[in-house]
Design a protein around this motif. Structure first.
Motif, mmCIF file in Angstrom:
data_model
loop_
_atom_site.group_PDB
_atom_site.id
_atom_site.type_symbol
_atom_site.label_atom_id
_atom_site.label_comp_id
_atom_site.label_asym_id
_atom_site.label_seq_id
_atom_site.Cartn_x
_atom_site.Cartn_y
_atom_site.Cartn_z
ATOM 1 N N SER A 62 0.865 -1.180 0.000
ATOM 2 C CA SER A 62 0.000 0.000 0.000
ATOM 3 C C SER A 62 0.904 1.233 0.000
ATOM 4 O O SER A 62 1.978 1.236 0.600
ATOM 5 C CB SER A 62 -0.940 -0.001 1.215
ATOM 6 N N TYR A 63 0.466 2.233 -0.705
ATOM 7 C CA TYR A 63 1.272 3.430 -0.874
ATOM 8 C C TYR A 63 0.586 4.605 -0.202
ATOM 9 O O TYR A 63 -0.620 4.772 -0.302
ATOM 10 C CB TYR A 63 1.470 3.722 -2.362
ATOM 11 N N ASP A 64 1.379 5.427 0.456
ATOM 12 C CA ASP A 64 0.874 6.656 1.064
ATOM 13 C C ASP A 64 1.325 7.828 0.193
ATOM 14 O O ASP A 64 2.450 7.843 -0.310
ATOM 15 C CB ASP A 64 1.421 6.830 2.484
ATOM 16 N N CYS A 65 0.443 8.783 0.010
ATOM 17 C CA CYS A 65 0.775 9.964 -0.781
ATOM 18 C C CYS A 65 1.588 10.943 0.053
ATOM 19 O O CYS A 65 1.451 11.028 1.281
ATOM 20 C CB CYS A 65 -0.502 10.647 -1.276
ATOM 21 N N CYS A 66 2.438 11.690 -0.642
ATOM 22 C CA CYS A 66 3.197 12.754 0.019
ATOM 23 C C CYS A 66 2.236 13.859 0.452
ATOM 24 O O CYS A 66 1.139 13.996 -0.105
ATOM 25 C CB CYS A 66 4.242 13.337 -0.941
ATOM 26 N N SER A 67 2.658 14.635 1.398
ATOM 27 C CA SER A 67 1.839 15.738 1.896
ATOM 28 C C SER A 67 1.483 16.678 0.742
ATOM 29 O O SER A 67 2.339 17.057 -0.054
ATOM 30 C CB SER A 67 2.624 16.490 2.982
ATOM 31 N N GLY A 68 0.212 17.019 0.617
ATOM 32 C CA GLY A 68 -0.263 17.916 -0.426
ATOM 33 C C GLY A 68 -0.749 17.199 -1.676
ATOM 34 O O GLY A 68 -1.207 17.844 -2.610
ATOM 35 N N TRP A 69 -0.641 15.889 -1.702
ATOM 36 C CA TRP A 69 -1.066 15.114 -2.861
ATOM 37 C C TRP A 69 -2.034 14.023 -2.427
ATOM 38 O O TRP A 69 -1.987 13.549 -1.302
ATOM 39 C CB TRP A 69 0.131 14.463 -3.544
ATOM 40 N N ASN A 73 -8.757 8.651 -7.315
ATOM 41 C CA ASN A 73 -9.805 7.766 -6.825
ATOM 42 C C ASN A 73 -9.126 6.692 -5.962
ATOM 43 O O ASN A 73 -7.911 6.526 -6.030
ATOM 44 C CB ASN A 73 -10.627 7.158 -7.974
ATOM 45 N N PRO A 74 -9.885 5.983 -5.119
ATOM 46 C CA PRO A 74 -9.273 5.040 -4.176
ATOM 47 C C PRO A 74 -8.469 3.906 -4.828
ATOM 48 O O PRO A 74 -7.578 3.353 -4.210
ATOM 49 C CB PRO A 74 -10.469 4.469 -3.409
ATOM 50 N N ARG A 75 -8.740 3.583 -6.086
ATOM 51 C CA ARG A 75 -8.034 2.478 -6.746
ATOM 52 C C ARG A 75 -6.803 2.929 -7.544
ATOM 53 O O ARG A 75 -6.080 2.110 -8.085
ATOM 54 C CB ARG A 75 -8.985 1.732 -7.670
ATOM 55 N N ALA A 76 -6.592 4.233 -7.643
ATOM 56 C CA ALA A 76 -5.470 4.755 -8.410
ATOM 57 C C ALA A 76 -4.145 4.362 -7.751
ATOM 58 O O ALA A 76 -4.027 4.311 -6.530
ATOM 59 C CB ALA A 76 -5.571 6.265 -8.530
ATOM 60 N N ASP A 77 -3.130 4.064 -8.581
ATOM 61 C CA ASP A 77 -1.808 3.696 -8.071
ATOM 62 C C ASP A 77 -0.955 4.915 -7.755
ATOM 63 O O ASP A 77 -0.051 4.843 -6.934
ATOM 64 C CB ASP A 77 -1.067 2.825 -9.097
ATOM 65 N N ALA A 78 -1.207 6.018 -8.425
ATOM 66 C CA ALA A 78 -0.358 7.196 -8.283
ATOM 67 C C ALA A 78 -1.097 8.324 -7.568
ATOM 68 O O ALA A 78 -2.314 8.405 -7.580
ATOM 69 C CB ALA A 78 0.088 7.660 -9.660
ATOM 70 N N CYS A 79 -0.306 9.205 -6.955
ATOM 71 C CA CYS A 79 -0.853 10.377 -6.259
ATOM 72 C C CYS A 79 -0.742 11.569 -7.209
ATOM 73 O O CYS A 79 0.241 12.312 -7.200
ATOM 74 C CB CYS A 79 -0.061 10.631 -4.978
ATOM 75 N N MET A 80 -1.726 11.723 -8.076
ATOM 76 C CA MET A 80 -1.666 12.738 -9.126
ATOM 77 C C MET A 80 -2.537 13.955 -8.845
ATOM 78 O O MET A 80 -2.508 14.909 -9.604
ATOM 79 C CB MET A 80 -2.100 12.109 -10.462
ATOM 80 N N LYS A 81 -3.303 13.942 -7.775
ATOM 81 C CA LYS A 81 -4.211 15.048 -7.504
ATOM 82 C C LYS A 81 -3.565 15.981 -6.486
ATOM 83 O O LYS A 81 -3.240 15.581 -5.371
ATOM 84 C CB LYS A 81 -5.536 14.488 -6.965
#
Length: 85
Positions: A62-69, A73-81
């Motif tokens: 499981s991956y955690d997004c960096c702060s601010g990202w 959607n919940p199934r996305a692999d990348a933190c693009m938002k």
């Protein structure tokens, strides 16, 4: 990134031997003068199928997004938002 162990149910079909009572026609004992047949009950083993649920363990990342990202959607692999404060 985190790795965790999860348990997942897995269905499989098992073949087994099922005892069944069957009526069998056999020559009577003692034998009769006209060869009469008698019925007796006998246990026979038949092939049968049943569903079994096994529990298998697997490693899941499981991956955690960096702060601010965040994920789009919940199934996305990348933190693009990008989150705006």
């Amino acid at each position: 990134m985190q790795q965790r162990t999860v348990t997942m149910p897995v269905k499989r079909t098992e073949v087994y031997s099922r005892p069944t009572w069957k009526h069998m026609a056999t020559p009577c004992q003692p034998p009769t003068y006209n060869g009469q047949m008698c019925t007796r009950v006998q246990v026979v083993h038949e092939k049968a199928y049943r569903d079994i649920i096994d529990h298998k363990t697997a490693q899941q990342m499981s991956y955690d997004c960096c702060s601010g990202w965040s994920r789009e959607n919940p199934r996305a692999d990348a933190c693009m938002k990008r989150e705006y404060f």
